[in-house]
Design an enzyme around this catalytic site. Structure first.
Site, PDB file in Angstrom:
ATOM      1  N   PRO A  44     -13.952   6.795 -13.360  1.00  0.00           N
ATOM      2  CA  PRO A  44     -14.570   5.460 -13.354  1.00  0.00           C
ATOM      3  C   PRO A  44     -13.914   4.545 -14.390  1.00  0.00           C
ATOM      4  CG  PRO A  44     -16.208   7.231 -13.602  1.00  0.00           C
ATOM      5  CD  PRO A  44     -14.862   7.812 -13.876  1.00  0.00           C
TER       6      PRO A  44
ATOM      7  N   LYS B   3     -14.217  -2.658  -6.818  1.00  0.00           N
ATOM      8  CA  LYS B   3     -13.737  -1.312  -7.115  1.00  0.00           C
ATOM      9  C   LYS B   3     -14.158  -0.949  -8.525  1.00  0.00           C
ATOM     10  CE  LYS B   3      -9.438   1.226  -7.970  1.00  0.00           C
ATOM     11  NZ  LYS B   3      -7.960   1.149  -7.936  1.00  0.00           N
TER      12      LYS B   3
ATOM     13  N   THR C  15      -1.641   0.968 -10.740  1.00  0.00           N
ATOM     14  CA  THR C  15      -1.142   0.319 -11.951  1.00  0.00           C
ATOM     15  C   THR C  15      -0.157  -0.810 -11.674  1.00  0.00           C
ATOM     16  OG1 THR C  15       0.603   2.000 -12.108  1.00  0.00           O
ATOM     17  CG2 THR C  15      -1.427   2.396 -13.353  1.00  0.00           C
TER      18      THR C  15
END
Length: 491
Positions: free
Chosen positions: A99, A79, A345
């Protein structure tokens, strides 16, 4: 530390529990520390597929676990970015990417900041985050972030993985590092006169004593909230989503190297590409949508027949506990709090919470001397991550439902977030404001530029355009990144 071994008891397994066990075992492998993880055999893992930030790569590097060992075992993929679709249609931005930021971006970050300032002045220049940050190029061309030996720059990346399989992998690894695993159901807790936890009692008749207890029991928060009665502080006044509906679909071909988040009528849908399947979910607010409606909307979004689709429903407690470390108990993972999964997160907060705990515990001579300082740091981390997520909703330009209008009109913003937005819209120096607030612990200046530029949070274009001053063109960044891209293969 005394001559007696420090006895640490972790309650709850899953990714958070076993990550905690591995971090403790690795850091204190040469100290007199005994680590026991207790989890009920009756409680399963949610296992809906998960994404991470680049912090997880550092975890595996620190553990000296090779990607070739854990990734195939967890159906994991790389990822490099998160793409947001449909969050700000009225601004003319249908899709943008955030990104992850790496060493190559030192050549282009300043140009990105300058172009954003130029656009805030009304001039028509390129402000697409994925054009200025190399991981955006990797994502657009489906390239693996693994660098060849002759490539001199480090690429930052995270992973997509099956969270149930990852928990199992980390369990097996932790047991090789000396962690004791006990599959037992906790039925009672006994205290010291001080109010500290002394021992756990189980349905199987066992007593488990400890000096420090780590609560990884998920949203139940068995020790910290249920037993020690530490209050939970909801973020519901500025983060409305409290539910999710999830399902799996066939794997994507070719495999993307980014997570996709698509705005729907009362929340957003995730797409997480694994090697064996695609994880999908719809995170929504139950105040604006009921579970049946959420199911139907997710199936329509995915083009699925609802009758033939296995669907699960989840509830979320979004917020944090008032004290993450209370008495001799530290909460980690969902037991300490949760900020909805929009920027992946959760595991980042698990990892940093454990690492910061170990720092403070060691600094205090393996005592609770710095407990209050620890709580202040972790509360601040949660609040600043919350602010970044809140900004996604506050800045939306959707008008298709009351949900999106309510988010845009919500005034329950922190002073920190208000100051950031004020600096941006007054054409101030956002990077300087982030440094002033010391916000670089998670979302720094480039991440905030990605969000604000990605949402098209700019004034109308000026009538007269000089057609100069676009640093993306003047620095020839397309040629630079296109050349770099030649070094990277497909995932």
């Amino acid at each position: 530390m005394s001559e007696q071994p420090l006895n640490i008891v972790i309650v709850g397994g899953g990714t958070a529990g076993w990550m905690t066990a591995n971090l403790l075992a690795k850091r204190w492998q040469h100290k007199a520390v005994k680590i026991t993880l207790v989890e009920s055999p009756d409680i399963g893992i949610i296992g809906v597929g998960e994404g991470s930030t680049p912090t997880l790569k550092r975890f595996f590097d620190d553990m000296q676990i090779a990607e070739s060992d854990w990734m195939p075992a967890c159906n994991a993929t790389y990822k490099v970015s998160i793409r947001f679709d449909g969050w700000s249609p009225e601004s003319g931005v249908n899709s943008y990417a955030h990104p992850f930021i790496g060493q190559l971006d030192t050549f282009s970050e300043r140009a990105f900041y300058v172009n954003c300032m130029t656009r805030r002045l009304g001039l028509d220049v390129n402000v697409k985050p994925e054009d200025f940050l190399f991981n955006g190029w990797l994502a657009n061309y489906y390239r693996s972030p693994k660098t060849p030996a002759n490539f001199p720059f480090r690429i930052e990346y995270g992973y997509h993985f099956d969270s149930g399989l990852l928990g199992g992998f980390l369990q097996r690894y932790a047991q090789t590092q000396g962690v004791t695993h006990k599959a037992l159901k906790i039925t009672g807790v006994k205290y010291h006169p001080s109010g500290d936890i002394k021992e756990l009692h189980t349905a199987e008749g066992q007593t488990i004593q400890g000096d420090v207890f780590i609560d990884c029991s998920g949203f139940r928060s068995l020790l910290l909230q249920q037993t020690l009665k530490v209050p939970f502080q909801s973020f519901g006044n500025n983060l409305f989503n409290d539910s999710a509906v999830v399902c799996a679909t066939a794997p994507l071909t070719p495999l993307p190297v980014e997570t996709r988040s698509t705005a729907l009528s009362a929340g957003w849908a995730w797409q997480i590409p694994l090697t064996n399947r695609t994880g999908n979910g719809y995170v929504y607010s139950s105040a604006y949508l009921d579970p049946e409606q959420a199911e139907a909307e997710l199936c329509k979004h995915l083009g699925l027949n609802r009758e033939n689709t296995q669907i699960r429903h989840l509830k979320m407690n979004v917020g944090q506990v008032s004290e993450h470390w209370f008495k001799n108990c530290v909460a980690v993972g969902l037991a300490q709090g949760f900020i909805e999964p929009l920027e992946a997160t959760a595991l980042h907060l698990v990892q940093t919470s454990v690492e910061i705990f170990m720092d403070h515990y060691e600094k205090g001579g393996f005592s609770d001397q710095y407990r209050h300082a620890y709580n202040a740091v972790i509360r601040e981390r949660f609040e600043r991550v919350r602010d970044y997520i809140v900004a996604h909703y506050k800045l939306n330009t959707r008008n298709d439902s009351e949900y999106w209008r309510a988010n845009r009109n919500n005034e329950a913003l922190s002073e920190s977030l208000l100051q950031l937005l004020d600096v941006w819209f007054r054409r101030g120096d956002l990077q300087q404001e982030i440094q002033r607030q010391k916000l670089d612990s998670h979302f720094g200046a480039t991440s905030w530029h990605c969000l604000l530029a990605g949402y098209g949070a700019f004034p109308r274009l000026a009538a007269n355009q000089p057609n100069t001053g676009d640093l993306y063109k003047e620095h020839n960044l397309e040629t630079f990144f296109s050349g770099c891209l030649l070094n990277f293969a497909a995932q």
